[in-house]
Design a protein around this motif. Structure first.
Motif, PDB file in Angstrom:
ATOM      1  N   LEU A 126      -1.408   0.073  -7.381  1.00  0.00           N
ATOM      2  CA  LEU A 126      -1.173   1.049  -8.446  1.00  0.00           C
ATOM      3  C   LEU A 126      -2.353   1.068  -9.423  1.00  0.00           C
ATOM      4  N   MET A 127      -2.780  -0.125  -9.840  1.00  0.00           N
ATOM      5  CA  MET A 127      -3.891  -0.208 -10.799  1.00  0.00           C
ATOM      6  C   MET A 127      -5.173   0.388 -10.209  1.00  0.00           C
ATOM      7  N   ALA A 128      -5.416   0.096  -8.927  1.00  0.00           N
ATOM      8  CA  ALA A 128      -6.642   0.607  -8.287  1.00  0.00           C
ATOM      9  C   ALA A 128      -6.586   2.135  -8.230  1.00  0.00           C
ATOM     10  N   ARG A 129      -5.402   2.682  -7.941  1.00  0.00           N
ATOM     11  CA  ARG A 129      -5.279   4.143  -7.833  1.00  0.00           C
ATOM     12  C   ARG A 129      -5.416   4.806  -9.201  1.00  0.00           C
ATOM     13  N   ILE A 130      -4.849   4.162 -10.236  1.00  0.00           N
ATOM     14  CA  ILE A 130      -4.994   4.728 -11.588  1.00  0.00           C
ATOM     15  C   ILE A 130      -6.463   4.656 -12.007  1.00  0.00           C
ATOM     16  N   ALA A 131      -7.113   3.528 -11.692  1.00  0.00           N
ATOM     17  CA  ALA A 131      -8.540   3.375 -12.043  1.00  0.00           C
ATOM     18  C   ALA A 131      -9.365   4.457 -11.352  1.00  0.00           C
ATOM     19  N   ALA A 132      -9.011   4.785 -10.103  1.00  0.00           N
ATOM     20  CA  ALA A 132      -9.776   5.797  -9.359  1.00  0.00           C
ATOM     21  C   ALA A 132      -9.634   7.177 -10.014  1.00  0.00           C
ATOM     22  N   VAL A 133      -8.477   7.405 -10.700  1.00  0.00           N
ATOM     23  CA  VAL A 133      -8.276   8.699 -11.374  1.00  0.00           C
ATOM     24  C   VAL A 133      -8.994   8.711 -12.729  1.00  0.00           C
ATOM     25  N   VAL A 134      -8.804   7.636 -13.526  1.00  0.00           N
ATOM     26  CA  VAL A 134      -9.330   7.680 -14.900  1.00  0.00           C
ATOM     27  C   VAL A 134     -10.836   7.381 -14.954  1.00  0.00           C
ATOM     28  N   ALA A 135     -11.340   6.640 -13.981  1.00  0.00           N
ATOM     29  CA  ALA A 135     -12.780   6.309 -13.969  1.00  0.00           C
ATOM     30  C   ALA A 135     -13.318   6.452 -12.550  1.00  0.00           C
TER      31      ALA A 135
ATOM     32  N   ILE B 192       1.131   5.679 -22.250  1.00  0.00           N
ATOM     33  CA  ILE B 192       1.079   6.299 -20.923  1.00  0.00           C
ATOM     34  C   ILE B 192       1.027   7.827 -21.012  1.00  0.00           C
ATOM     35  N   LYS B 193       1.748   8.395 -22.016  1.00  0.00           N
ATOM     36  CA  LYS B 193       1.756   9.866 -22.119  1.00  0.00           C
ATOM     37  C   LYS B 193       0.346  10.388 -22.435  1.00  0.00           C
ATOM     38  N   GLU B 194      -0.405   9.606 -23.200  1.00  0.00           N
ATOM     39  CA  GLU B 194      -1.774   9.995 -23.542  1.00  0.00           C
ATOM     40  C   GLU B 194      -2.640   9.990 -22.269  1.00  0.00           C
ATOM     41  N   ILE B 195      -2.445   8.963 -21.429  1.00  0.00           N
ATOM     42  CA  ILE B 195      -3.216   8.882 -20.176  1.00  0.00           C
ATOM     43  C   ILE B 195      -2.853  10.059 -19.268  1.00  0.00           C
ATOM     44  N   ILE B 196      -1.527  10.331 -19.157  1.00  0.00           N
ATOM     45  CA  ILE B 196      -1.083  11.422 -18.268  1.00  0.00           C
ATOM     46  C   ILE B 196      -1.573  12.776 -18.811  1.00  0.00           C
ATOM     47  N   GLY B 197      -1.580  12.898 -20.155  1.00  0.00           N
ATOM     48  CA  GLY B 197      -2.069  14.140 -20.772  1.00  0.00           C
ATOM     49  C   GLY B 197      -3.512  14.423 -20.380  1.00  0.00           C
ATOM     50  N   LYS B 198      -4.326  13.380 -20.385  1.00  0.00           N
ATOM     51  CA  LYS B 198      -5.749  13.554 -20.042  1.00  0.00           C
ATOM     52  C   LYS B 198      -5.953  13.600 -18.536  1.00  0.00           C
ATOM     53  N   HIS B 199      -5.116  12.863 -17.806  1.00  0.00           N
ATOM     54  CA  HIS B 199      -5.285  12.758 -16.346  1.00  0.00           C
ATOM     55  C   HIS B 199      -3.930  12.976 -15.672  1.00  0.00           C
ATOM     56  N   PRO B 200      -3.504  14.247 -15.488  1.00  0.00           N
ATOM     57  CA  PRO B 200      -2.167  14.507 -14.926  1.00  0.00           C
ATOM     58  C   PRO B 200      -1.935  13.819 -13.567  1.00  0.00           C
ATOM     59  N   ALA B 201      -3.008  13.573 -12.801  1.00  0.00           N
ATOM     60  CA  ALA B 201      -2.829  12.949 -11.482  1.00  0.00           C
ATOM     61  C   ALA B 201      -2.228  11.547 -11.598  1.00  0.00           C
ATOM     62  N   VAL B 202      -2.398  10.896 -12.766  1.00  0.00           N
ATOM     63  CA  VAL B 202      -1.799   9.561 -12.960  1.00  0.00           C
ATOM     64  C   VAL B 202      -0.273   9.675 -12.908  1.00  0.00           C
ATOM     65  N   GLY B 203       0.274  10.770 -13.465  1.00  0.00           N
ATOM     66  CA  GLY B 203       1.723  10.992 -13.430  1.00  0.00           C
ATOM     67  C   GLY B 203       2.224  11.043 -11.998  1.00  0.00           C
ATOM     68  N   ALA B 204       1.476  11.738 -11.134  1.00  0.00           N
ATOM     69  CA  ALA B 204       1.879  11.854  -9.726  1.00  0.00           C
ATOM     70  C   ALA B 204       1.831  10.490  -9.045  1.00  0.00           C
ATOM     71  N   VAL B 205       0.830   9.687  -9.366  1.00  0.00           N
ATOM     72  CA  VAL B 205       0.739   8.337  -8.772  1.00  0.00           C
ATOM     73  C   VAL B 205       1.951   7.510  -9.213  1.00  0.00           C
ATOM     74  N   LEU B 206       2.296   7.575 -10.514  1.00  0.00           N
ATOM     75  CA  LEU B 206       3.452   6.800 -11.009  1.00  0.00           C
ATOM     76  C   LEU B 206       4.742   7.258 -10.337  1.00  0.00           C
ATOM     77  N   GLU B 207       4.889   8.580 -10.132  1.00  0.00           N
ATOM     78  CA  GLU B 207       6.081   9.112  -9.464  1.00  0.00           C
ATOM     79  C   GLU B 207       6.248   8.493  -8.078  1.00  0.00           C
ATOM     80  N   GLU B 208       5.136   8.293  -7.377  1.00  0.00           N
ATOM     81  CA  GLU B 208       5.212   7.709  -6.023  1.00  0.00           C
ATOM     82  C   GLU B 208       5.839   6.312  -6.062  1.00  0.00           C
ATOM     83  N   TYR B 209       5.671   5.632  -7.195  1.00  0.00           N
ATOM     84  CA  TYR B 209       6.259   4.297  -7.348  1.00  0.00           C
ATOM     85  C   TYR B 209       7.620   4.377  -8.044  1.00  0.00           C
ATOM     86  N   ARG B 210       8.156   5.589  -8.126  1.00  0.00           N
ATOM     87  CA  ARG B 210       9.442   5.863  -8.787  1.00  0.00           C
ATOM     88  C   ARG B 210       9.426   5.400 -10.248  1.00  0.00           C
ATOM     89  N   ILE B 211       8.255   5.534 -10.884  1.00  0.00           N
ATOM     90  CA  ILE B 211       8.144   5.221 -12.307  1.00  0.00           C
ATOM     91  C   ILE B 211       8.128   6.565 -13.032  1.00  0.00           C
TER      92      ILE B 211
END
Ligand code: FE2
Ligand code: FE2
Length: 267
Positions: free
Chosen positions: A57-66, A9-28
């Motif tokens: 969550l998956m759809a939102r992460i997909a929208a950020v990474v792809a 996950i840290k690798e994904i957040i490193g490349k796409h910081p917006a994923v971190g913000a999405v996870l925070e919304e889910y208190r992850i």
């Protein structure tokens, strides 16, 4: 998307910081987590999201990474109904949650102890000494030892989530140690800063254990392991019985003293 599920996950957040913000919304809380080598798939499993939340969550992460691509999303896993899913603990896990309740009551009083602390007052120094004794003996030697020596030993020690929990314990110990050293040299600011640091680490740590770690462990323990935990916790409770009563009454006395002081102040 399948490829991302197997990526830390840290690798994904490193490349796409917006994923971190999405996870925070889910208190992850992967962003502040200092381990963070969990795979995205582990995070979905550990947090046991509802099928709806998992899908969104998956759809939102997909929208950020792809962005702009039609992602093939994994099917949400089938789970127990929502009503029975949230926080119904096995008996040994429930005992740990009750201990958290006592620690949280202590943490709730801590800010006013810090605010009114006067290093010249022997009574105030005694109160902080008592608080640090509670932290070292009840929260750490009793509760954290049950977790580290017994509960965690039932799982793979290399699991990232367990490394993160042990690290929280160590950070809490370091704050308690530094608060004790500040007390010894009569440094009021040092005491306040380290007790605040301790309260911050422990509050978040307890939330993670109550809401994420313990429910995940309960889902992965066999009936035989739950029975074994119950027996081993009871043996610790018996060994610690006198002290347990002492610290339970300490929290009550601290709350009473705090309520009295507050009412005196407001009079
Ligand atoms: Fe813990
Ligand atoms: Fe705990």
């Amino acid at each position: 998307m399948e490829r991302y599920l197997r990526t830390p996950i840290k690798e994904i957040i490193g490349k796409h910081p917006a994923v971190g913000a999405v996870l925070e919304e889910y208190r992850i809380g992967c962003v502040p987590c200092s381990v963070g080598t969990c795979l995205l798939a582990d995070i979905v499993e550990i947090h046991d999201l509802s099928p709806e939340d998992e899908g969104t969550l998956m759809a939102r992460i997909a929208a950020v990474v792809a962005p702009g691509q039609v992602a093939a999303l994994p099917e949400p896993r089938t789970r127990r109904p929502e009503a029975t899913r949230k926080y119904s603990y096995s008996p040994p896990m429930k005992a740990l949650v009750e201990e958290h309740g006592r620690i949280k009551r202590f943490l709730a009083v801590l800010p006013s102890v810090i605010d009114r602390f006067d290093a010249r007052s022997e009574a105030d120094r005694g109160l902080v000494r008592g608080g640090l004794d509670f932290v070292r003996s009840y929260a750490d030697r009793f509760h954290h030892a049950k977790e580290e020596d017994i509960l965690f030993s039932l799982f793979d020690p290399d699991l990232d989530i367990l490394k993160a929990m042990r690290e929280d314990h160590e950070r809490g110990r370091a704050f308690a140690r530094a608060a004790g050293e500040a007390l010894a040299r009569g440094d009021g600011e040092g005491i306040a800063a380290n007790l605040r640091g301790y309260a911050g680490v422990l509050s978040e740590h307890i939330r993670k254990e109550d809401e994420i770690l313990y429910p995940w462990m309960d889902r992965n323990l066999s009936m035989r392991q739950v029975g074994e935990l119950f027996a081993r916790f009871r043996a610790v409770d018996e060994r610690f019985e006198e002290d347990r009563k002492k610290y339970e009454s300490f929290v009550g006395r601290l709350e009473d003293a705090n309520a009295e002081t507050l009412s005196e102040v407001s009079r």
